[in-house]
Motif scaffolding. Structure first.
Motif, PDB file in Angstrom:
ATOM      1  N   ILE A 259      -5.808  -1.660  -4.394  1.00  0.00           N
ATOM      2  CA  ILE A 259      -5.322  -0.665  -3.437  1.00  0.00           C
ATOM      3  C   ILE A 259      -5.735   0.737  -3.874  1.00  0.00           C
ATOM      4  O   ILE A 259      -6.191   1.552  -3.067  1.00  0.00           O
ATOM      5  CB  ILE A 259      -3.795  -0.772  -3.288  1.00  0.00           C
ATOM      6  CG1 ILE A 259      -3.432  -2.083  -2.585  1.00  0.00           C
ATOM      7  CG2 ILE A 259      -3.245   0.425  -2.506  1.00  0.00           C
ATOM      8  CD1 ILE A 259      -1.945  -2.394  -2.594  1.00  0.00           C
ATOM      9  N   GLY A 260      -5.598   1.023  -5.162  1.00  0.00           N
ATOM     10  CA  GLY A 260      -6.017   2.329  -5.667  1.00  0.00           C
ATOM     11  C   GLY A 260      -7.499   2.566  -5.495  1.00  0.00           C
ATOM     12  O   GLY A 260      -7.931   3.673  -5.155  1.00  0.00           O
ATOM     13  N   GLN A 261      -8.299   1.507  -5.689  1.00  0.00           N
ATOM     14  CA  GLN A 261      -9.747   1.650  -5.540  1.00  0.00           C
ATOM     15  C   GLN A 261     -10.133   1.834  -4.077  1.00  0.00           C
ATOM     16  O   GLN A 261     -11.045   2.613  -3.758  1.00  0.00           O
ATOM     17  CB  GLN A 261     -10.464   0.436  -6.128  1.00  0.00           C
ATOM     18  CG  GLN A 261     -11.980   0.597  -6.200  1.00  0.00           C
ATOM     19  CD  GLN A 261     -12.387   1.811  -7.022  1.00  0.00           C
ATOM     20  OE1 GLN A 261     -11.845   2.048  -8.101  1.00  0.00           O
ATOM     21  NE2 GLN A 261     -13.329   2.593  -6.500  1.00  0.00           N
ATOM     22  N   LEU A 262      -9.469   1.136  -3.175  1.00  0.00           N
ATOM     23  CA  LEU A 262      -9.730   1.318  -1.745  1.00  0.00           C
ATOM     24  C   LEU A 262      -9.462   2.758  -1.335  1.00  0.00           C
ATOM     25  O   LEU A 262     -10.247   3.371  -0.591  1.00  0.00           O
ATOM     26  CB  LEU A 262      -8.860   0.365  -0.917  1.00  0.00           C
ATOM     27  CG  LEU A 262      -9.292  -1.101  -0.873  1.00  0.00           C
ATOM     28  CD1 LEU A 262      -8.204  -1.952  -0.232  1.00  0.00           C
ATOM     29  CD2 LEU A 262     -10.606  -1.269  -0.113  1.00  0.00           C
ATOM     30  N   TYR A 263      -8.365   3.311  -1.831  1.00  0.00           N
ATOM     31  CA  TYR A 263      -8.027   4.700  -1.494  1.00  0.00           C
ATOM     32  C   TYR A 263      -9.043   5.669  -2.077  1.00  0.00           C
ATOM     33  O   TYR A 263      -9.546   6.567  -1.388  1.00  0.00           O
ATOM     34  CB  TYR A 263      -6.622   5.034  -2.010  1.00  0.00           C
ATOM     35  CG  TYR A 263      -6.301   6.507  -1.921  1.00  0.00           C
ATOM     36  CD1 TYR A 263      -5.930   7.094  -0.714  1.00  0.00           C
ATOM     37  CD2 TYR A 263      -6.372   7.327  -3.057  1.00  0.00           C
ATOM     38  CE1 TYR A 263      -5.640   8.447  -0.622  1.00  0.00           C
ATOM     39  CE2 TYR A 263      -6.089   8.679  -2.976  1.00  0.00           C
ATOM     40  CZ  TYR A 263      -5.725   9.230  -1.765  1.00  0.00           C
ATOM     41  OH  TYR A 263      -5.458  10.577  -1.682  1.00  0.00           O
ATOM     42  N   ASP A 264      -9.376   5.501  -3.355  1.00  0.00           N
ATOM     43  CA  ASP A 264     -10.320   6.417  -3.998  1.00  0.00           C
ATOM     44  C   ASP A 264     -11.709   6.322  -3.372  1.00  0.00           C
ATOM     45  O   ASP A 264     -12.415   7.325  -3.235  1.00  0.00           O
ATOM     46  CB  ASP A 264     -10.410   6.120  -5.496  1.00  0.00           C
ATOM     47  CG  ASP A 264      -9.343   6.855  -6.294  1.00  0.00           C
ATOM     48  OD1 ASP A 264      -8.462   7.471  -5.659  1.00  0.00           O
ATOM     49  OD2 ASP A 264      -9.384   6.821  -7.533  1.00  0.00           O
TER      50      ASP A 264
ATOM     51  N   CYS B  25       0.833  -1.207   0.000  1.00  0.00           N
ATOM     52  CA  CYS B  25       0.000   0.000   0.000  1.00  0.00           C
ATOM     53  C   CYS B  25       0.866   1.254   0.000  1.00  0.00           C
ATOM     54  O   CYS B  25       0.592   2.221  -0.726  1.00  0.00           O
ATOM     55  CB  CYS B  25      -0.921   0.007   1.220  1.00  0.00           C
ATOM     56  SG  CYS B  25      -2.271  -1.193   1.168  1.00  0.00           S
ATOM     57  N   VAL B  26       1.895   1.257   0.824  1.00  0.00           N
ATOM     58  CA  VAL B  26       2.798   2.410   0.900  1.00  0.00           C
ATOM     59  C   VAL B  26       3.450   2.673  -0.458  1.00  0.00           C
ATOM     60  O   VAL B  26       3.511   3.816  -0.934  1.00  0.00           O
ATOM     61  CB  VAL B  26       3.870   2.177   1.983  1.00  0.00           C
ATOM     62  CG1 VAL B  26       4.936   3.274   1.932  1.00  0.00           C
ATOM     63  CG2 VAL B  26       3.230   2.130   3.364  1.00  0.00           C
ATOM     64  N   LYS B  27       3.936   1.594  -1.108  1.00  0.00           N
ATOM     65  CA  LYS B  27       4.592   1.753  -2.406  1.00  0.00           C
ATOM     66  C   LYS B  27       3.602   2.183  -3.482  1.00  0.00           C
ATOM     67  O   LYS B  27       3.921   3.016  -4.342  1.00  0.00           O
ATOM     68  CB  LYS B  27       5.268   0.438  -2.805  1.00  0.00           C
ATOM     69  CG  LYS B  27       6.426   0.051  -1.909  1.00  0.00           C
ATOM     70  CD  LYS B  27       6.989  -1.310  -2.294  1.00  0.00           C
ATOM     71  CE  LYS B  27       8.101  -1.741  -1.347  1.00  0.00           C
ATOM     72  NZ  LYS B  27       8.596  -3.106  -1.670  1.00  0.00           N
ATOM     73  N   SER B  28       2.400   1.617  -3.466  1.00  0.00           N
ATOM     74  CA  SER B  28       1.412   1.912  -4.510  1.00  0.00           C
ATOM     75  C   SER B  28       0.864   3.330  -4.402  1.00  0.00           C
ATOM     76  O   SER B  28       0.647   3.997  -5.413  1.00  0.00           O
ATOM     77  CB  SER B  28       0.257   0.903  -4.445  1.00  0.00           C
ATOM     78  OG  SER B  28       0.697  -0.404  -4.716  1.00  0.00           O
ATOM     79  N   LEU B  29       0.616   3.787  -3.190  1.00  0.00           N
ATOM     80  CA  LEU B  29      -0.033   5.086  -2.993  1.00  0.00           C
ATOM     81  C   LEU B  29       0.962   6.228  -2.902  1.00  0.00           C
ATOM     82  O   LEU B  29       0.606   7.383  -3.158  1.00  0.00           O
ATOM     83  CB  LEU B  29      -0.907   5.039  -1.731  1.00  0.00           C
ATOM     84  CG  LEU B  29      -2.063   4.037  -1.794  1.00  0.00           C
ATOM     85  CD1 LEU B  29      -2.787   3.974  -0.454  1.00  0.00           C
ATOM     86  CD2 LEU B  29      -3.047   4.415  -2.904  1.00  0.00           C
ATOM     87  N   GLY B  30       2.196   5.948  -2.532  1.00  0.00           N
ATOM     88  CA  GLY B  30       3.222   6.989  -2.513  1.00  0.00           C
ATOM     89  C   GLY B  30       2.848   8.171  -1.637  1.00  0.00           C
ATOM     90  O   GLY B  30       2.389   8.017  -0.505  1.00  0.00           O
ATOM     91  N   ASP B  31       3.008   9.375  -2.209  1.00  0.00           N
ATOM     92  CA  ASP B  31       2.759  10.583  -1.426  1.00  0.00           C
ATOM     93  C   ASP B  31       1.280  10.951  -1.324  1.00  0.00           C
ATOM     94  O   ASP B  31       0.940  12.005  -0.793  1.00  0.00           O
ATOM     95  CB  ASP B  31       3.547  11.773  -1.981  1.00  0.00           C
ATOM     96  CG  ASP B  31       3.222  12.061  -3.445  1.00  0.00           C
ATOM     97  OD1 ASP B  31       2.297  11.427  -3.991  1.00  0.00           O
ATOM     98  OD2 ASP B  31       3.896  12.918  -4.043  1.00  0.00           O
TER      99      ASP B  31
END
Length: 272
Positions: free
Chosen positions: A229-234, A148-154
């Motif tokens: 992971i991107g969808q969870l964040y969005d 998650c840390v690597k995928s989402l970055g900053d």
């Protein structure tokens, strides 16, 4: 019944009075009515809320959302539902304007349930029951957190295990000292706004997280992982009322559906 009709029509006008003249807060606040997690669609005054607070509860809780349905589904409500604590559902644009200027009411502070450091009444803490929840081995969970840390970055300031989530896989909370309410206001006003880097909290005992953690362990190169992971964040960003353009998620959602369809169809093709 008549006052409920009055609030339906003129409640926003009363809130506008507070937003434009904060000095009227003490006079107008008792007149307002809101929906809550316990009101079953009925209007509730702040006096009524305080009168039925349990002795252990010292603060007035509220959650912010883009709509009543959105506020009701907020992941921030998980620990409050578990403790049967009542929360105001604030979903009108003016609620976001008013929230930062609210002063204690009957010596009770107003607390946003999205506050990362909020402290709940310890005596209401239910015994944790994990009998029906999947357990994720520590190494598997840590691999997923690292991914998650690597995928989402900053996009995020931190990814960590949640101490409060029960029914939802993730939530976003603001780091201490960071204010995101103004960004919501700018979005509602159609002005440019920034998406602050928030803390992504992950529910270790959620079945979706368990599945993704296993996938991160046994097939870390799976194309499903960064998409999920991107969808969870969005999705969490949408629940916070901060997503700048939800339609941007459509290609990712379609890609996730394609992966799911291929996975289901593969055994059928193998049999043929």
């Amino acid at each position: 019944e008549k006052y409920a009709q009055f609030i339906e029509q003129f409640g926003p006008v009363l809130k506008e009075g507070i937003a434009t003249d904060p000095g009227s807060l003490d006079e107008i606040l008792p007149l307002l009515r809101y929906h809550t997690t316990h009101s079953n669609g009925e209007w509730v005054s702040i006096d009524q809320y305080v009168d039925r607070m349990p002795d252990e509860q010292s603060d007035i809780y509220y959650v912010l959302g883009d709509s009543l349905a959105g506020a009701t589904r907020s992941p921030h409500l998980d620990p409050f539902k578990a403790r049967d604590l009542e929360v105001f559902l604030w979903h009108e644009p003016l609620d976001i304007f008013i929230a930062p200027i609210l002063q204690p009411f009957r010596d009770k502070k107003f607390m946003n349930v999205a506050d990362a450091e909020i402290e709940l009444p310890s005596s209401e803490e239910p015994a944790e029951d994990t009998s029906s929840q999947p357990l994720i081995p520590e190494p598997d969970f840590n691999r997923f957190i690292d991914l998650c840390v690597k995928s989402l970055g900053d996009k995020v300031s931190e990814v960590r295990v949640s101490r409060v989530l029960k029914d939802n896989p993730v939530r976003l909370v603001a780091p201490e000292g960071h204010e995101i309410d103004m960004q919501r206001i700018y979005r509602m006003m159609g002005r440019e706004f920034g998406i602050p880097a928030q803390i992504l909290e992950v529910n270790r005992n959620h079945s979706l997280i368990a599945g993704l953690a296993r996938l991160a362990t046994y097939n870390p190169e799976s194309p499903l992982l960064p998409l999920a992971i991107g969808q969870l964040y969005d999705s969490a960003l949408m629940q916070e009322g901060l997503h700048p353009n939800p339609s941007d998620m459509l290609p990712r959602v379609q890609a996730l559906m394609q992966i799911a369809a291929d996975a289901i169809a593969q055994p059928v093709r193998d049999e043929e």
